[in-house]
Design an enzyme around this catalytic site. Sequence first.
Site, PDB file in Angstrom:
ATOM      1  N   ASP A  14      -7.390  56.684  32.002  1.00 26.33           N
ATOM      2  CA  ASP A  14      -6.126  56.576  32.733  1.00 26.33           C
ATOM      3  C   ASP A  14      -5.462  55.218  32.473  1.00 26.33           C
ATOM      4  O   ASP A  14      -6.093  54.180  32.648  1.00 26.33           O
ATOM      5  CB  ASP A  14      -6.473  56.725  34.232  1.00 26.33           C
ATOM      6  CG  ASP A  14      -5.285  57.010  35.118  1.00 26.33           C
ATOM      7  OD1 ASP A  14      -4.174  56.580  34.782  1.00 26.33           O
ATOM      8  OD2 ASP A  14      -5.492  57.648  36.169  1.00 26.33           O
ATOM      9  N   HIS A  16      -2.395  54.210  33.910  1.00 27.97           N
ATOM     10  CA  HIS A  16      -1.392  53.851  34.920  1.00 27.97           C
ATOM     11  C   HIS A  16      -1.735  52.487  35.519  1.00 27.97           C
ATOM     12  O   HIS A  16      -2.701  52.353  36.274  1.00 27.97           O
ATOM     13  CB  HIS A  16      -1.311  54.931  35.996  1.00 27.97           C
ATOM     14  CG  HIS A  16      -0.767  56.225  35.472  1.00 27.97           C
ATOM     15  ND1 HIS A  16      -1.567  57.225  34.980  1.00 27.97           N
ATOM     16  CD2 HIS A  16       0.523  56.665  35.347  1.00 27.97           C
ATOM     17  CE1 HIS A  16      -0.796  58.237  34.572  1.00 27.97           C
ATOM     18  NE2 HIS A  16       0.473  57.928  34.788  1.00 27.97           N
TER      19      HIS A  16
HETATM   20  C1  B12 Z   1       4.817  55.310  35.070  1.00 26.97           C
HETATM   21  C2  B12 Z   1       4.050  56.588  34.891  1.00 26.97           C
HETATM   22  C3  B12 Z   1       3.406  56.774  33.659  1.00 26.97           C
HETATM   23  C4  B12 Z   1       3.375  55.736  32.558  1.00 26.97           C
HETATM   24  C5  B12 Z   1       2.314  54.678  32.898  1.00 26.97           C
HETATM   25  C6  B12 Z   1       2.673  53.298  32.351  1.00 26.97           C
HETATM   26  C7  B12 Z   1       1.665  52.275  32.791  1.00 26.97           C
HETATM   27  N1  B12 Z   1       1.044  51.633  31.814  1.00 26.97           N
HETATM   28  O1  B12 Z   1       1.457  52.047  33.966  1.00 26.97           O
HETATM   29  C8  B12 Z   1       3.019  56.602  31.298  1.00 26.97           C
HETATM   30  C9  B12 Z   1       4.298  57.085  30.665  1.00 26.97           C
HETATM   31  C10 B12 Z   1       2.138  55.937  30.259  1.00 26.97           C
HETATM   32  C11 B12 Z   1       2.338  57.797  31.967  1.00 26.97           C
HETATM   33  C12 B12 Z   1       1.483  58.651  31.290  1.00 26.97           C
HETATM   34  C13 B12 Z   1       0.923  59.792  31.864  1.00 26.97           C
HETATM   35  N2  B12 Z   1       1.184  60.276  33.088  1.00 26.97           N
HETATM   36 CO1  B12 Z   1       2.166  59.298  34.456  1.00 26.97          CO
HETATM   37  N3  B12 Z   1       3.265  58.653  35.788  1.00 26.97           N
HETATM   38  C14 B12 Z   1       3.968  57.556  35.931  1.00 26.97           C
HETATM   39  C15 B12 Z   1       4.710  57.567  37.295  1.00 26.97           C
HETATM   40  C16 B12 Z   1       6.187  57.955  36.987  1.00 26.97           C
HETATM   41  C17 B12 Z   1       4.689  56.293  38.081  1.00 26.97           C
HETATM   42  C18 B12 Z   1       3.284  55.699  38.316  1.00 26.97           C
HETATM   43  C19 B12 Z   1       3.450  54.377  39.040  1.00 26.97           C
HETATM   44  O2  B12 Z   1       3.449  53.339  38.422  1.00 26.97           O
HETATM   45  N4  B12 Z   1       3.659  54.447  40.360  1.00 26.97           N
HETATM   46  C20 B12 Z   1       3.917  53.255  41.180  1.00 26.97           C
HETATM   47  C21 B12 Z   1       2.617  52.671  41.717  1.00 26.97           C
HETATM   48  C22 B12 Z   1       2.911  51.431  42.549  1.00 26.97           C
HETATM   49  O3  B12 Z   1       2.011  53.650  42.553  1.00 26.97           O
HETATM   50  P1  B12 Z   1       0.564  54.218  42.354  1.00 26.97           P
HETATM   51  O4  B12 Z   1       0.131  54.093  40.935  1.00 26.97           O
HETATM   52  O5  B12 Z   1       0.506  55.543  42.993  1.00 26.97           O
HETATM   53  O6  B12 Z   1      -0.378  53.221  43.190  1.00 26.97           O
HETATM   54  C23 B12 Z   1      -0.186  52.967  44.568  1.00 26.97           C
HETATM   55  C24 B12 Z   1      -0.930  53.898  45.517  1.00 26.97           C
HETATM   56  O7  B12 Z   1      -1.210  55.190  44.987  1.00 26.97           O
HETATM   57  C25 B12 Z   1      -2.140  53.164  45.897  1.00 26.97           C
HETATM   58  N5  B12 Z   1      -3.393  53.344  45.154  1.00 26.97           N
HETATM   59  C26 B12 Z   1      -3.605  53.629  43.850  1.00 26.97           C
HETATM   60  N6  B12 Z   1      -4.908  53.607  43.585  1.00 26.97           N
HETATM   61  C27 B12 Z   1      -5.547  53.317  44.726  1.00 26.97           C
HETATM   62  C28 B12 Z   1      -6.911  53.140  45.007  1.00 26.97           C
HETATM   63  C29 B12 Z   1      -7.293  52.816  46.307  1.00 26.97           C
HETATM   64  C30 B12 Z   1      -8.752  52.658  46.598  1.00 26.97           C
HETATM   65  C31 B12 Z   1      -6.306  52.640  47.311  1.00 26.97           C
HETATM   66  C32 B12 Z   1      -6.698  52.281  48.680  1.00 26.97           C
HETATM   67  C33 B12 Z   1      -4.972  52.803  47.030  1.00 26.97           C
HETATM   68  C34 B12 Z   1      -4.590  53.131  45.747  1.00 26.97           C
HETATM   69  O8  B12 Z   1      -1.809  51.805  45.796  1.00 26.97           O
HETATM   70  C35 B12 Z   1      -0.781  51.600  44.817  1.00 26.97           C
HETATM   71  C36 B12 Z   1       0.184  50.604  45.410  1.00 26.97           C
HETATM   72  O9  B12 Z   1       0.781  51.097  46.579  1.00 26.97           O
HETATM   73  C37 B12 Z   1       3.948  58.696  38.053  1.00 26.97           C
HETATM   74  C38 B12 Z   1       4.775  59.484  39.086  1.00 26.97           C
HETATM   75  C39 B12 Z   1       4.915  58.728  40.364  1.00 26.97           C
HETATM   76  N7  B12 Z   1       6.116  58.723  40.866  1.00 26.97           N
HETATM   77  O10 B12 Z   1       3.941  58.158  40.891  1.00 26.97           O
HETATM   78  C40 B12 Z   1       3.429  59.568  36.914  1.00 26.97           C
HETATM   79  C41 B12 Z   1       2.149  60.384  37.096  1.00 26.97           C
HETATM   80  C42 B12 Z   1       1.089  59.533  37.777  1.00 26.97           C
HETATM   81  N8  B12 Z   1       1.744  60.647  35.711  1.00 26.97           N
HETATM   82  C43 B12 Z   1       1.273  61.817  35.560  1.00 26.97           C
HETATM   83  C44 B12 Z   1       0.783  62.351  34.335  1.00 26.97           C
HETATM   84  C45 B12 Z   1       0.368  63.809  34.329  1.00 26.97           C
HETATM   85  C46 B12 Z   1       0.697  61.563  33.184  1.00 26.97           C
HETATM   86  C47 B12 Z   1       0.167  61.999  31.811  1.00 26.97           C
HETATM   87  C48 B12 Z   1      -1.109  62.840  31.834  1.00 26.97           C
HETATM   88  C49 B12 Z   1       1.332  62.728  31.114  1.00 26.97           C
HETATM   89  C50 B12 Z   1       0.983  63.312  29.751  1.00 26.97           C
HETATM   90  N9  B12 Z   1       0.917  64.616  29.715  1.00 26.97           N
HETATM   91  O11 B12 Z   1       0.771  62.579  28.821  1.00 26.97           O
HETATM   92  C51 B12 Z   1      -0.032  60.653  31.090  1.00 26.97           C
HETATM   93  C52 B12 Z   1      -1.468  60.121  31.304  1.00 26.97           C
HETATM   94  C53 B12 Z   1      -1.742  58.960  30.357  1.00 26.97           C
HETATM   95  C54 B12 Z   1      -3.063  58.342  30.687  1.00 26.97           C
HETATM   96  N10 B12 Z   1      -4.017  58.448  29.780  1.00 26.97           N
HETATM   97  O12 B12 Z   1      -3.216  57.771  31.743  1.00 26.97           O
HETATM   98  C55 B12 Z   1       1.265  62.611  36.852  1.00 26.97           C
HETATM   99  C56 B12 Z   1      -0.131  62.805  37.446  1.00 26.97           C
HETATM  100  C57 B12 Z   1      -0.245  64.178  38.034  1.00 26.97           C
HETATM  101  C58 B12 Z   1      -1.454  64.462  38.826  1.00 26.97           C
HETATM  102  N11 B12 Z   1      -2.336  63.532  39.142  1.00 26.97           N
HETATM  103  O13 B12 Z   1      -1.539  65.591  39.217  1.00 26.97           O
HETATM  104  C59 B12 Z   1       2.284  61.828  37.728  1.00 26.97           C
HETATM  105  C60 B12 Z   1       2.004  61.873  39.241  1.00 26.97           C
HETATM  106  C61 B12 Z   1       3.672  62.427  37.427  1.00 26.97           C
HETATM  107  C62 B12 Z   1       3.830  63.856  37.952  1.00 26.97           C
HETATM  108  N12 B12 Z   1       4.465  64.022  39.108  1.00 26.97           N
HETATM  109  O14 B12 Z   1       3.375  64.785  37.358  1.00 26.97           O
HETATM  110  N13 B12 Z   1       2.691  57.887  33.271  1.00 26.97           N
END
Ligand code: B12
Length: 137
Positions: A14, A16
């Site tokens: 992953d 992200h």
């Molecule tokens: C940016 C993004 C990408 C970028 C990542 C760039 C990078 N280097 O970071 C790129 C384009 C590379 C990408 C690729 C992929 N992505 Co993407 N991506 C996103 C997106 C739009 C935003 C993620 C993000 O940065 N969010 C903002 C941060 C701040 O939030 P967060 O990560 O959720 O973390 C917060 C909380 O969740 C929490 N948290 C996270 N972890 C933990 C752990 C603990 C213990 C705790 C307490 C809290 C906590 O704290 C964080 C801060 O508040 C999301 C959709 C979305 N809106 O979330 C999809 C998403 C995560 N991606 C998705 C997918 C499917 C993929 C790919 C598989 C797509 C593909 N077919 O290639 C690939 C996977 C690549 C890989 N090997 O990882 C899906 C996952 C679906 C699922 N889980 O069912 C999402 C949800 C989009 C969707 N709606 O379908 N992605």
Amino acid sequence: MKEVNLVLGVIGADVHAIGNKILEYALTNAGFKVHNLGVMVSQEEFVKAALETDAKAVLVSSLYGHGEIDCRGLKEKFIEAGLDDVLLYVGGNLVVGKQDFTEVERKFKAMGFDRVFPPGTMPEEAIQALKEDLGLM
Ligand code: B12
């Protein structure tokens, strides 16, 4: 607050990175000593880092939907390494698509995680939980 070491990382293949950086920033600001392994972290790397840093808790993220496969067996590796007492938290988008979180939580707790956080959890919730579980209140 006395020094409390935490390990943080995104498991599996992953990439992200943004949530991981935000968690590192917030946890550091809250006074924890954070050892951030970044993205694409293997189970073995989590265990090694927890041993080396004497971590009290390990926060695992999984965003890309493969969390169940990537996390299975992690608790057993911690137990084998003598790290039974280290808190294990997991959060992110743990499963593919939108599934009932109660069921997701049940699955990950059965795998040995102490707390399971739903998508979009704010860092403050993790900080509060850590303070409660580590008796830092
Ligand atoms: C940016 C993004 C990408 C970028 C990542 C760039 C990078 N280097 O970071 C790129 C384009 C590379 C990408 C690729 C992929 N992505 Co993407 N991506 C996103 C997106 C739009 C935003 C993620 C993000 O940065 N969010 C903002 C941060 C701040 O939030 P967060 O990560 O959720 O973390 C917060 C909380 O969740 C929490 N948290 C996270 N972890 C933990 C752990 C603990 C213990 C705790 C307490 C809290 C906590 O704290 C964080 C801060 O508040 C999301 C959709 C979305 N809106 O979330 C999809 C998403 C995560 N991606 C998705 C997918 C499917 C993929 C790919 C598989 C797509 C593909 N077919 O290639 C690939 C996977 C690549 C890989 N090997 O990882 C899906 C996952 C679906 C699922 N889980 O069912 C999402 C949800 C989009 C969707 N709606 O379908 N992605």
